[in-house]
Design a protein around this motif. Structure first.
Motif, PDB file in Angstrom:
ATOM      1  N   GLY A 166       0.738  -1.167  -0.046  1.00 28.31           N
ATOM      2  CA  GLY A 166       0.095   0.011   0.088  1.00 28.31           C
ATOM      3  C   GLY A 166       0.866   1.308   0.040  1.00 28.31           C
ATOM      4  N   VAL A 167       1.848   1.219   0.758  1.00 23.93           N
ATOM      5  CA  VAL A 167       2.891   2.452   0.945  1.00 23.93           C
ATOM      6  C   VAL A 167       3.119   2.814  -0.449  1.00 23.93           C
ATOM      7  N   ASP A 168       3.816   1.649  -1.224  1.00 20.18           N
ATOM      8  CA  ASP A 168       4.434   1.728  -2.750  1.00 20.18           C
ATOM      9  C   ASP A 168       3.140   2.429  -3.516  1.00 20.18           C
ATOM     10  N   LEU A 169       1.964   1.745  -3.695  1.00 16.04           N
ATOM     11  CA  LEU A 169       0.900   2.528  -4.359  1.00 16.04           C
ATOM     12  C   LEU A 169       0.751   4.038  -3.612  1.00 16.04           C
ATOM     13  N   VAL A 170       0.603   4.218  -2.269  1.00 19.16           N
ATOM     14  CA  VAL A 170       0.429   5.634  -2.227  1.00 19.16           C
ATOM     15  C   VAL A 170       1.446   6.747  -2.331  1.00 19.16           C
ATOM     16  N   GLU A 171       2.718   6.159  -2.428  1.00 23.34           N
ATOM     17  CA  GLU A 171       3.835   7.045  -2.902  1.00 23.34           C
ATOM     18  C   GLU A 171       3.615   7.553  -4.204  1.00 23.34           C
ATOM     19  N   LYS A 172       3.161   6.464  -5.047  1.00 21.16           N
ATOM     20  CA  LYS A 172       3.049   6.623  -6.486  1.00 21.16           C
ATOM     21  C   LYS A 172       2.152   7.679  -6.922  1.00 21.16           C
ATOM     22  N   TYR A 173       1.150   7.431  -6.141  1.00 21.67           N
ATOM     23  CA  TYR A 173      -0.267   8.203  -6.270  1.00 21.67           C
ATOM     24  C   TYR A 173       0.031   9.768  -5.934  1.00 21.67           C
ATOM     25  N   ILE A 174       0.811  10.002  -4.629  1.00 19.92           N
ATOM     26  CA  ILE A 174       1.171  11.392  -4.298  1.00 19.92           C
ATOM     27  C   ILE A 174       1.922  11.997  -5.477  1.00 19.92           C
ATOM     28  N   CYS A 175       2.938  11.102  -5.887  1.00 21.07           N
ATOM     29  CA  CYS A 175       3.890  11.788  -6.952  1.00 21.07           C
ATOM     30  C   CYS A 175       3.068  12.187  -8.149  1.00 21.07           C
ATOM     31  N   CYS A 176       2.087  11.220  -8.605  1.00 24.65           N
ATOM     32  CA  CYS A 176       1.182  11.344  -9.973  1.00 24.65           C
ATOM     33  C   CYS A 176       0.407  12.559  -9.719  1.00 24.65           C
ATOM     34  N   VAL A 177      -0.391  12.900  -8.487  1.00 26.85           N
ATOM     35  CA  VAL A 177      -1.043  14.163  -8.367  1.00 26.85           C
ATOM     36  C   VAL A 177      -0.188  15.342  -8.285  1.00 26.85           C
ATOM     37  N   ASN A 178       0.936  15.288  -7.945  1.00 27.37           N
ATOM     38  CA  ASN A 178       1.846  16.320  -8.079  1.00 27.37           C
ATOM     39  C   ASN A 178       2.454  16.607  -9.336  1.00 27.37           C
ATOM     40  N   GLU A 179       2.670  15.593 -10.196  1.00 27.94           N
ATOM     41  CA  GLU A 179       3.031  15.810 -11.422  1.00 27.94           C
ATOM     42  C   GLU A 179       1.974  16.289 -12.336  1.00 27.94           C
ATOM     43  N   LYS A 180       0.631  15.497 -12.122  1.00 24.70           N
ATOM     44  CA  LYS A 180      -0.464  15.944 -13.169  1.00 24.70           C
ATOM     45  C   LYS A 180      -0.934  17.325 -13.004  1.00 24.70           C
ATOM     46  N   ASN A 181      -1.377  17.656 -11.655  1.00 24.28           N
ATOM     47  CA  ASN A 181      -2.124  19.016 -11.242  1.00 24.28           C
ATOM     48  C   ASN A 181      -0.972  20.099 -10.989  1.00 24.28           C
ATOM     49  N   GLY A 182       0.056  19.694 -10.779  1.00 25.89           N
ATOM     50  CA  GLY A 182       1.176  20.637 -10.059  1.00 25.89           C
ATOM     51  C   GLY A 182       0.749  21.252  -8.864  1.00 25.89           C
ATOM     52  N   SER A 183       0.203  20.223  -7.981  1.00 22.75           N
ATOM     53  CA  SER A 183      -0.124  20.435  -6.750  1.00 22.75           C
ATOM     54  C   SER A 183       1.098  20.616  -5.760  1.00 22.75           C
ATOM     55  N   THR A 184       0.914  21.669  -4.945  1.00 15.90           N
ATOM     56  CA  THR A 184       2.101  21.594  -3.813  1.00 15.90           C
ATOM     57  C   THR A 184       1.661  20.435  -2.624  1.00 15.90           C
ATOM     58  N   ILE A 185       2.551  19.985  -2.307  1.00 23.70           N
ATOM     59  CA  ILE A 185       2.068  18.748  -1.600  1.00 23.70           C
ATOM     60  C   ILE A 185       2.988  18.818  -0.118  1.00 23.70           C
ATOM     61  N   VAL A 186       2.228  18.864   1.041  1.00 17.89           N
ATOM     62  CA  VAL A 186       2.777  18.869   2.174  1.00 17.89           C
ATOM     63  C   VAL A 186       2.518  17.502   3.301  1.00 17.89           C
ATOM     64  N   PHE A 187       3.401  16.700   3.347  1.00  8.49           N
ATOM     65  CA  PHE A 187       2.974  15.592   4.158  1.00  8.49           C
ATOM     66  C   PHE A 187       3.987  15.192   5.364  1.00  8.49           C
ATOM     67  N   THR A 188       3.467  14.589   6.352  1.00  3.06           N
ATOM     68  CA  THR A 188       4.107  14.443   7.638  1.00  3.06           C
ATOM     69  C   THR A 188       4.252  12.828   7.518  1.00  3.06           C
ATOM     70  N   THR A 189       5.408  12.548   8.152  1.00  3.50           N
ATOM     71  CA  THR A 189       5.910  11.223   8.373  1.00  3.50           C
ATOM     72  C   THR A 189       6.900  10.748   9.331  1.00  3.50           C
ATOM     73  N   HIS A 190       6.767   9.440   9.886  1.00  4.88           N
ATOM     74  CA  HIS A 190       7.746   8.959  10.834  1.00  4.88           C
ATOM     75  C   HIS A 190       9.012   8.322  10.067  1.00  4.88           C
ATOM     76  N   ASN A 191       9.216   8.205   8.900  1.00 15.44           N
ATOM     77  CA  ASN A 191       9.925   7.529   8.047  1.00 15.44           C
ATOM     78  C   ASN A 191      10.677   8.377   7.291  1.00 15.44           C
TER      79      ASN A 191
END
Ligand code: ATP
Ligand code: MG
Lengths: 229, 233
Positions: B162-187
């Protein structure tokens, strides 16, 4: 013991005999309590949701006041409505005292704080998570309030049930403002008081059994509605 | 969207939990916010989203493309699922944007597919497991295609696939929409994989900010070194 058993038998006979007066009393009881509950719920549920979900300075004070009013003795509510509606009172011109309308007004006053109070309590538990989630998804204020209602619909339904239970069980207020007039403002609880006083235990018990059955029926119906929601 | 924070402070009961003198987020970049528990990551995201008001200071939102509607989407750390189906949960925000029913459902299904949850679309969202609910929460947030996307620990309960899917999806939205993305993580590894920049927080302050390779390989700050000390691959 024998006497009580006899009363039970006579009570059932009364129920099946389709006694006109008794069925009139039942009908009026249903009309008054259901109407009171609907009016009170229509006012109290939105109020409870709005109070529970907003922040303002007097909020704690207001909630404490509502909680106090939840325990308002019905007779006191009846007295207030009596004074308001009596001929010399501020609403005397409407000539509502000793009518079913007065009984509805008194019962609305009694159950309004109950439904509002329980609704506020239910909303308070969930409002933070729901508000955050709705805002995060860009939902507007009206939509957020609606989602809040949607997510709290079960406890809100219980609040309405509690209000109805209070209305149907209550004697003091309907006695005061209704006057327990035969064929006019006599409901089940006031009739039970009257018949017991007159020593007609069978009639009193018959009414008591019907009252219980009625209360059960309405609760059962509401529960069904709740499960379908 | 570009964001600038100036002199931001958040005070809870006389305690300063966030104290940021200045922080800029560039348009179209992915930022990872890292830091110990209680360092103020969630508070920062809430202030960026506008859900919490800062006690002091201002947040400026600049270079917006669409002005008519709020261009911020936010996924809270504690996931809340509405008592609806998974699809209805995902469609809710899209419908608010006046996207018509069938189109909204199509977008929602696509988003669910991205996180591997499309087969759950008719299920009651309340019956989902913790990780499943988190994936749906991410899908319904990213599906909105907003210009600023704030994700509070979007994959903390998600399995490795799932993490793999999620990371790909985040990058995809960033590329497609040019969205600025801020996420928190402990990893930190996750931050290194997908973030353009990492922001290290400690005690409510931003102690270091820069490219992951720079910050992780040669941290300039003692607090960053202390924070990364227990990190092992
Ligand atoms: N509503 C609140 N009232 C009082 N204190 C709060 C409130 N919200 C957060 N805090 C405090 O602010 C500090 C920062 O909290 P925050 O949730 O931003 O931390 P975090 O970095 O997200 O932590 P975690 O990694 O555990 O999610 C904590 O010490 C917390 O106790
Ligand atoms: Mg947090």
């Amino acid at each position: 013991m024998r006497e009580i058993l006899n009363s039970f038998i006579e009570a059932f006979e009364l129920i099946i005999s389709l006694d006109k007066e008794i069925y009139g009393i039942i009908l009026l009881t249903i009309v008054v309590t259901v109407l009171s509950t609907i009016v009170a719920a229509a006012l109290a549920v939105p109020t409870g949701i709005i109070i529970g979900s907003s922040e303002f300075r007097a909020k704690r004070l207001l909630i404490r006041l509502i909680n106090t009013l939840m325990g308002l003795p019905p007779v006191v509510a009846g007295l207030i409505v009596y004074l308001l509606l009596s001929r010399k009172g501020p609403l005397g011109d409407f000539a509502l005292l000793f009518t079913p309308a007065a009984m509805v007004i008194a019962q609305v006053l009694i159950i309004l704080p109950i439904i509002t109070g329980i609704t506020i309590g239910a909303v308070k538990l969930k409002v933070k998570a729901i508000r955050e989630t709705c805002a995060g998804l860009g939902l507007g204020n009206i939509r957020t309030l609606f989602m809040l209602f949607h997510e709290c619909r079960y406890p809100v339904m219980s609040a309405v049930m509690a209000g109805y239970g209070r209305a149907i069980a209550e004697v003091g207020a309907v006695m005061l403002v209704g006057g327990n007039i035969q064929y006019n403002t006599r409901v089940m609880t006031t009739a039970i008081v009257l018949e017991t006083g007159k020593g007609n235990y069978d009639r009193a018990l018959a009414l008591g059994i019907i009252l219980l059955a009625l209360s059960f029926l309405v609760n059962w119906l509401l529960q069904h509605i709740q499960e379908d929601l | 969207m570009r964001v600038e924070l100036k002199g931001i402070k958040k005070i809870y009961h006389d305690k300063v939990v966030l104290d940021i003198s200045s922080l800029g987020l560039e348009k179209g970049k992915i930022y990872a916010v890292l830091g110990p528990n209680g360092s103020g990551k969630t508070t920062l995201l809430k202030i960026l989203s506008g859900i919490e008001k800062a006690s002091e200071g201002l947040v400026h939102y600049l270079d917006m493309e669409m002005l008519q509607e709020k261009q911020i989407a936010y996924m809270p750390q504690k996931v809340y699922m509405f008592d609806l189906t998974v699809l209805e949960n995902t469609v809710l925000g899209l419908k608010e944007r006046k996207i018509c029913g069938t189109e909204a459902e199509k977008l929602a299904m696509e988003a669910l597919e991205q996180v591997g949850m499309n087969s759950f679309s008719r299920k009651k969202a309340r019956c989902l497991s913790g990780g499943e609910a988190q994936r749906v929460a991410l899908a319904r947030t990213l599906a909105l295609g907003k210009e600023l996307v704030l994700l509070d620990e979007p994959a903390s309960a998600t399995d490795i696939a799932g993490v793999d899917l999620v990371e790909k999806y985040i990058c995809c939205v960033n590329e497609k929409n040019g969205s600025t993305i801020v996420f928190t993580t402990h990893n930190p590894s996750q931050a290194a994989r997908i973030a353009d920049e990492v922001i290290i927080m400690s005690g409510g302050r931003v102690v270091e900010k820069g490219k992951p390779s720079m910050v992780f390989n040669s941290p300039q700050n003692q607090e960053t070194r202390d924070f990364l000390k227990s990190w092992r691959i």
